[in-house]
Every structure is written in C-alpha cells, then in structure tokens.
Design a protein around this motif. Sequence first.
Motif, PDB file in Angstrom:
ATOM      1  N   ALA A 147      -3.556   1.578   0.220  1.00 43.03           N
ATOM      2  CA  ALA A 147      -4.391   1.065  -0.724  1.00 43.03           C
ATOM      3  C   ALA A 147      -4.437  -0.332  -0.898  1.00 43.03           C
ATOM      4  N   THR A 148      -5.226  -1.235  -0.764  1.00 36.46           N
ATOM      5  CA  THR A 148      -5.286  -2.658  -0.877  1.00 36.46           C
ATOM      6  C   THR A 148      -5.970  -3.061  -2.217  1.00 36.46           C
ATOM      7  N   PRO A 149      -6.084  -4.493  -2.414  1.00 33.24           N
ATOM      8  CA  PRO A 149      -5.479  -5.639  -1.663  1.00 33.24           C
ATOM      9  C   PRO A 149      -3.866  -5.918  -1.839  1.00 33.24           C
ATOM     10  N   LEU A 150      -3.214  -6.274  -0.481  1.00 27.39           N
ATOM     11  CA  LEU A 150      -1.868  -6.383  -0.405  1.00 27.39           C
ATOM     12  C   LEU A 150      -1.438  -7.953  -0.350  1.00 27.39           C
ATOM     13  N   GLU A 151      -2.266  -8.759   0.018  1.00 25.53           N
ATOM     14  CA  GLU A 151      -2.255 -10.024  -0.109  1.00 25.53           C
ATOM     15  C   GLU A 151      -0.884 -10.683   0.807  1.00 25.53           C
ATOM     16  N   ASN A 152      -0.935 -10.133   2.006  1.00 27.64           N
ATOM     17  CA  ASN A 152       0.080 -10.625   2.891  1.00 27.64           C
ATOM     18  C   ASN A 152      -0.637 -11.357   4.126  1.00 27.64           C
ATOM     19  N   PRO A 153      -0.142 -12.424   4.305  1.00 25.14           N
ATOM     20  CA  PRO A 153      -1.171 -13.466   5.200  1.00 25.14           C
ATOM     21  C   PRO A 153      -0.990 -13.045   6.596  1.00 25.14           C
ATOM     22  N   ASN A 154       0.007 -12.053   6.848  1.00 26.64           N
ATOM     23  CA  ASN A 154       0.137 -11.736   8.455  1.00 26.64           C
ATOM     24  C   ASN A 154      -0.499 -10.348   8.486  1.00 26.64           C
ATOM     25  N   ILE A 155      -1.139  -9.750   7.494  1.00 24.08           N
ATOM     26  CA  ILE A 155      -1.840  -8.380   7.788  1.00 24.08           C
ATOM     27  C   ILE A 155      -3.353  -8.494   7.223  1.00 24.08           C
ATOM     28  N   LYS A 156      -4.047  -8.116   8.145  1.00 24.76           N
ATOM     29  CA  LYS A 156      -5.797  -8.222   7.959  1.00 24.76           C
ATOM     30  C   LYS A 156      -5.913  -6.881   7.481  1.00 24.76           C
ATOM     31  N   GLU A 157      -7.119  -6.651   6.531  1.00 26.42           N
ATOM     32  CA  GLU A 157      -7.312  -5.515   5.697  1.00 26.42           C
ATOM     33  C   GLU A 157      -8.870  -5.432   6.048  1.00 26.42           C
ATOM     34  N   ARG A 158      -9.150  -4.025   6.353  1.00 32.67           N
ATOM     35  CA  ARG A 158     -10.647  -3.778   6.570  1.00 32.67           C
ATOM     36  C   ARG A 158     -10.981  -2.363   5.637  1.00 32.67           C
ATOM     37  N   PRO A 159     -11.527  -2.598   4.276  1.00 34.14           N
ATOM     38  CA  PRO A 159     -11.833  -1.435   3.686  1.00 34.14           C
ATOM     39  C   PRO A 159     -12.342  -0.374   4.278  1.00 34.14           C
ATOM     40  N   LEU A 160     -12.305   0.823   4.012  1.00 32.40           N
ATOM     41  CA  LEU A 160     -12.775   2.166   4.483  1.00 32.40           C
ATOM     42  C   LEU A 160     -13.781   2.810   3.317  1.00 32.40           C
ATOM     43  N   TYR A 161     -13.255   2.786   1.973  1.00 29.38           N
ATOM     44  CA  TYR A 161     -13.842   3.463   0.981  1.00 29.38           C
ATOM     45  C   TYR A 161     -13.364   2.889  -0.408  1.00 29.38           C
ATOM     46  N   TYR A 162     -14.057   3.288  -1.396  1.00 33.38           N
ATOM     47  CA  TYR A 162     -13.527   2.988  -2.841  1.00 33.38           C
ATOM     48  C   TYR A 162     -13.413   4.319  -3.409  1.00 33.38           C
ATOM     49  N   GLU A 163     -12.040   4.713  -3.874  1.00 30.86           N
ATOM     50  CA  GLU A 163     -11.990   6.044  -4.420  1.00 30.86           C
ATOM     51  C   GLU A 163     -11.665   6.127  -5.855  1.00 30.86           C
ATOM     52  N   PRO A 164     -12.610   6.604  -6.854  1.00 29.21           N
ATOM     53  CA  PRO A 164     -12.199   6.395  -8.198  1.00 29.21           C
ATOM     54  C   PRO A 164     -11.086   7.218  -8.679  1.00 29.21           C
ATOM     55  N   ASP A 196       8.318   6.110  -8.584  1.00 30.64           N
ATOM     56  CA  ASP A 196       8.516   4.950  -8.066  1.00 30.64           C
ATOM     57  C   ASP A 196       8.489   4.758  -6.666  1.00 30.64           C
ATOM     58  N   GLY A 197       7.633   3.883  -6.077  1.00 37.25           N
ATOM     59  CA  GLY A 197       7.537   3.771  -4.393  1.00 37.25           C
ATOM     60  C   GLY A 197       6.251   3.986  -4.196  1.00 37.25           C
ATOM     61  N   HIS A 198       5.432   4.785  -5.090  1.00 38.15           N
ATOM     62  CA  HIS A 198       4.049   5.060  -4.681  1.00 38.15           C
ATOM     63  C   HIS A 198       2.996   3.904  -5.485  1.00 38.15           C
ATOM     64  N   CYS A 199       2.316   3.438  -4.231  1.00 39.41           N
ATOM     65  CA  CYS A 199       1.331   2.427  -4.722  1.00 39.41           C
ATOM     66  C   CYS A 199       0.234   2.858  -5.741  1.00 39.41           C
ATOM     67  N   PHE A 200      -0.043   4.257  -5.724  1.00 37.26           N
ATOM     68  CA  PHE A 200      -0.952   4.780  -6.827  1.00 37.26           C
ATOM     69  C   PHE A 200      -0.409   4.837  -8.087  1.00 37.26           C
ATOM     70  N   ARG A 201       0.799   4.915  -8.375  1.00 37.53           N
ATOM     71  CA  ARG A 201       1.563   4.953  -9.712  1.00 37.53           C
ATOM     72  C   ARG A 201       1.456   3.564 -10.125  1.00 37.53           C
ATOM     73  N   ASP A 202       1.665   2.528  -9.132  1.00 34.88           N
ATOM     74  CA  ASP A 202       1.446   1.074  -9.627  1.00 34.88           C
ATOM     75  C   ASP A 202       0.003   0.756 -10.066  1.00 34.88           C
ATOM     76  N   GLY A 203      -0.997   1.285  -9.199  1.00 34.20           N
ATOM     77  CA  GLY A 203      -2.333   1.160  -9.938  1.00 34.20           C
ATOM     78  C   GLY A 203      -2.630   1.899 -11.148  1.00 34.20           C
ATOM     79  N   SER A 308      -5.638  -3.256  -8.327  1.00 24.86           N
ATOM     80  CA  SER A 308      -4.835  -3.516  -7.557  1.00 24.86           C
ATOM     81  C   SER A 308      -3.640  -2.656  -7.483  1.00 24.86           C
ATOM     82  N   PRO A 309      -3.154  -2.492  -6.303  1.00 24.89           N
ATOM     83  CA  PRO A 309      -1.764  -1.418  -6.440  1.00 24.89           C
ATOM     84  C   PRO A 309      -0.522  -2.606  -6.313  1.00 24.89           C
ATOM     85  N   LEU A 310      -0.833  -3.798  -6.668  1.00 21.97           N
ATOM     86  CA  LEU A 310       0.243  -4.792  -6.649  1.00 21.97           C
ATOM     87  C   LEU A 310       0.766  -4.783  -8.315  1.00 21.97           C
ATOM     88  N   ASN A 311       2.160  -4.812  -8.253  1.00 19.67           N
ATOM     89  CA  ASN A 311       2.816  -5.008  -9.711  1.00 19.67           C
ATOM     90  C   ASN A 311       2.182  -6.127 -10.331  1.00 19.67           C
TER      91      ASN A 311
END
Length: 312
Positions: A147-164, A196-203, A308-311
């Motif tokens: 799940a993105t965005p993750l905002e890491n300058p070393n990692i590139k992201e290419r969206p696949l789909y948007y899941e409600p 804790d540890g699941h990005c879906f939880r954070d979202g 966003s999955p980021l806290n």
Amino acid sequence: MTITQLKYVLAVAEHQNFTRAAQKTFVTQPTLSMQIQKLEDQLDVQIFDRSKKPIELTDIGAKIVHQARNIVNEANRITDIVDQQKGYIGGEFKLGVIPTVMPTLLPMFLTNFIKKYPKVTLKIEELNTDQIMERLEEGHLDAAIAATPLENPNIKERPLYYEPFMAYVPHNHRLSSKEVLEPSDLDTQDLLLLEDGHCFRDGVINLCTTPRNKDEEKFTLESGSFETLVKLSNEGLGMTLLPYLHTLDMPIKEKELFKEFKEPSPAREVSIIFHKSELKMQIIEALRSTIAGVVKGAITFQNVQIISPLNK
C-alpha cells in the motif's frame, strides 16, 4: 578488488556468519574467508570484527558494505541492460507482498503470469511493509506489492489499482440502519482492527476522526486475520473494515452486511514498488501489466480518496 569479493562481503554482512555466507554464495568457507581476507589486506582495514558472536561490521566496514551494495547493483545492471536489449524476460525474481494483499491478489494473477512468462522463476514472500522496505534497500528483493504512498526517496512506486474500504456492520450495531457511511460515523472504540504492523490498520486509523482511547477499551485484540475480525463482529463486539477484494469470496449472508462509504470512497492505493536503481524493469513491467489487466475487471470504482498508510 573484484565484484566477487564484494558479493562475499555482502553475504557475510547479511548472515553474520562465514559458514552460512559461503553456503548462500555456493563456495567453500575457506575460499570465501580467503577472498575477504585478501580484500581487507589490500585495503589495509578490518571489515568485520571476528571476535564478536555473531560477527559484526566495524565502523569502516559498514561504510564499505554500503558502497559495495551500490557497486554490485550497478554491475548487475550490465546483465539487465543486455536482457532488455534482447527482449529477454526470465531468471529469478524475488517479490515481497504485504499480508492484506497476498490472499486476494495472488490467486488473481499468478497463473496468468506463469503461463505468459515461463522463463521467470518467481520467489514470493509475505512480508510487512517495514520488512519490505528494508529488503528492497538492501537488495534482497527485486520488487514488492504494498500500500502506498510510502514517501521513501530510494523507492519508486507504480500504482496497480485503488481498492475501496468496505465496512462490515452486523445487524445489532448502531450503524446497521444506515445505507451509506461517512468517515465521521466511525468510532475507534467499537472498531475492530488488525494488529500493529499492518499498514491497512494504519490506514483505517488515519480515516477515523475520533482518537482511540485505550483506557476505555474492554479488550485488546492481536490478530492478523480479517476472518477473525468478521467473526468477532458477528458476536456483537463491534464492526470492522476490509479491503474490497476481501469481500468478493465471502458467504452471501456476510456480503449483505457490508456497507459502502459516501463518495469519494476512502481507498488504499496498491502499487508495485522497487528500488530506484531500476533493475529487472522488464519483469517489473510484465508483472504490472498482468496484474493491472486482471484487477481491472474486479474493481470498477473510480471516485475514491486515497488514505495514506503512513501514520499521521
């Protein structure tokens, strides 16, 4: 100094053991040790502190490992350039997938991909987002689905789909009479969440407008399973949220209890992510196009708001 020596250094840094590193690089332990010693003699430094158990990097060793990883990646790029020029799509490819995507997405695309690209050997591992980011940075994964965005300058992201997000609301719940929900309807005190540890939880937590008050919680739950959350909801212990694809194969009785959110629907962005060095891009693109093709038929939602999955 050789590329092979640097690969041996990276293997020892990863496994913190000369014997295991030798096994992973398919050489004898004396050969690996001799080559690393030769490199240390040439540089006139100690890369590893062999007195520690497990073996540790010295301060200068940590800097050497960081540079060695860049050099090895760039050397691998030469093979990658040749493969792309030849149009070759094959070889080993290490893919990480987050737990809340693995059981729904993998069955949708894996058979198609294997048939279409038989020369690719996929090595798939279920990992949480933190593990994925670490392994991508260290070169232990070629790509990942997260799940993105993750905002890491070393990692590139290419969206696949948007899941409600879909709300599972049992009959006896305070929101059961509402046809369509809004984020303001959610109360974290009666919302069952993944551990804790699941990005879906954070979202989900980011979606909620009311903060979670741990002093008022009647029980705490440590579960990585959506199925467990649904069963607890059925027992009258609250409601829960699930990603849309998880709802497709559920029994009809339970499907009837799902509610959509008012548009724009809160959703997660699921992307294929990879290191900025862009190695094995021909396989990454093959994966992206295969997944996008099969998911397009399953998810038709357009008017969504990415959570966003980021806290926060």
